[in-house]
Scaffold this motif. Sequence first.
Motif, PDB file in Angstrom:
ATOM      1  N   GLU A   6       0.831  -1.207   0.000  1.00 13.71           N
ATOM      2  CA  GLU A   6       0.000   0.000   0.000  1.00 13.71           C
ATOM      3  C   GLU A   6       0.866   1.256   0.000  1.00 13.71           C
ATOM      4  O   GLU A   6       0.611   2.197  -0.753  1.00 13.71           O
ATOM      5  N   ARG A   7       1.901   1.264   0.825  1.00 20.38           N
ATOM      6  CA  ARG A   7       2.790   2.425   0.847  1.00 20.38           C
ATOM      7  C   ARG A   7       3.500   2.621  -0.500  1.00 20.38           C
ATOM      8  O   ARG A   7       3.830   3.744  -0.877  1.00 20.38           O
ATOM      9  N   GLY A   8       3.716   1.511  -1.207  1.00 23.93           N
ATOM     10  CA  GLY A   8       4.457   1.578  -2.457  1.00 23.93           C
ATOM     11  C   GLY A   8       3.590   1.627  -3.692  1.00 23.93           C
ATOM     12  O   GLY A   8       4.088   1.348  -4.794  1.00 23.93           O
ATOM     13  N   ARG A   9       2.306   1.954  -3.559  1.00 22.80           N
ATOM     14  CA  ARG A   9       1.453   2.043  -4.747  1.00 22.80           C
ATOM     15  C   ARG A   9       2.061   2.991  -5.774  1.00 22.80           C
ATOM     16  O   ARG A   9       2.545   4.079  -5.435  1.00 22.80           O
ATOM     17  N   PRO A  10       2.052   2.587  -7.038  1.00 22.96           N
ATOM     18  CA  PRO A  10       2.712   3.403  -8.068  1.00 22.96           C
ATOM     19  C   PRO A  10       2.203   4.830  -8.153  1.00 22.96           C
ATOM     20  O   PRO A  10       2.950   5.746  -8.496  1.00 22.96           O
ATOM     21  N   ASP A  11       0.917   5.036  -7.816  1.00 25.50           N
ATOM     22  CA  ASP A  11       0.373   6.389  -7.923  1.00 25.50           C
ATOM     23  C   ASP A  11       0.659   7.237  -6.693  1.00 25.50           C
ATOM     24  O   ASP A  11       0.256   8.398  -6.611  1.00 25.50           O
ATOM     25  N   GLY A  12       1.325   6.639  -5.676  1.00 22.18           N
ATOM     26  CA  GLY A  12       1.641   7.381  -4.460  1.00 22.18           C
ATOM     27  C   GLY A  12       0.472   7.566  -3.529  1.00 22.18           C
ATOM     28  O   GLY A  12       0.611   8.196  -2.468  1.00 22.18           O
TER      29      GLY A  12
END
Length: 425
Positions: A314-320
């Motif tokens: 979740e912290r690393g989702r591509p969209d931030g």
Amino acid sequence: MTTLLIKNGTVIDTEPEPVVLGQVDVRVEDGLIAEVGPGLPDDPDAEVIDATGRIVLPGFVDTHRHTWQTGIRAVAADLTFDGYLRRILNELAPAYRPEDVYAGNLAGALECLDTGVTTLLDWSHIQLSPGHTEATVRALRDSGIRAVLGYCHGGDPGALVREGRRVHDEHFGAGGGLVTMVVAALGPEIVDEAHALAEWRLASELDLPVTVHMGGQGPDSAARGLAFLEANGLLRPRTTFVHANHYTDEEFKRIAGSGGSVSVSPVDEMTLGIGYPVSGRARAAGVPTGLGIDTVTCAPGDMFSLMRAAYLLERGRPDGAGAGFTTRDVLRMATVEGAEVVGLGDVVGSLRPGKQADVLLLRTDTLGMAAAHDPIAAVVLNADPGAVETVLVGGRVVKRDGQMLHQDLAEVHAALAESAGTVTR
């Protein structure tokens, strides 16, 4: 009245949100949380557990696990979802005898307890005969875990209804104790609509919740399935959507409005290619969201691994968009929010007085846990199964000082090994 005092631990509660209460005591009376506070008075008749140097918190809740697969651990580690279906459900499942189901379910439930999972939703699609079902229920009860049996029947709709009624009446009609029942539905995305209608109608007839694999077959299938539920008046409370990876934000809002919930299996969803976990998107829409192991054929079996995976993904989702997701969020998913997902939000998941005393004590006297400044972050990011020292279910101690109680583990391992050799032969 039986009383148990947990003294001098660093206590984390989770309701309404995870918070570190500091060094306080927990009093348990007749299996229920009675009081949490500093310096609770001694009771000469109470059993005392000294929690000095320990973190005390509610037990974890696994919202989705195919527990019968414990005896085929790591058999599908590098497969895709299609490969998993072929290897596990088409090739290995037909070889399962009732004794294999018992061995897998008992060992899997004990694995849960050993690693701090005190409540388990067992999504059980190995009901090949009444004997298989009997073995499933007996193993869960023998283990001492708090379990919700997700009863799944893959036969024709008539057999599904007849067997579902029988299982409910014979095993749960007078109350299930620690083990209760829900309907685990295959439809409408995995089987045809007639089967799906039979599953939901059975749940309505027996007044049971539904847990269903929906949203994991791609965006078009997810939209069609949700529309089917709405058209038939089935989008309603007490429905858990498992692997809901392909719903849009708007569809999650419709699920939230219906009173539904979501179960996320972050490891399997990524390794099997089901889709990117939706922890943050579902919760942002107001959907209660819990964590599930899914299957140890291709994932670890402990909640610490799941919490870390959910947090990192979740912290690393591509969209931030997941940058605001915190360790407190993921601990809530693993405890009180998970309890809400499986229909036990008023029973377990926190240390609120009146709830069942499902409680963990975690060691902090290890190099991996020492000097942790934030106990919640330490539970999520640093702890592992080896930290689980003591486990209570309903006030009953099932693990003490790092040792499991009440079961001959050598016999459990021997039965599991025999079963594993038989079903994979």
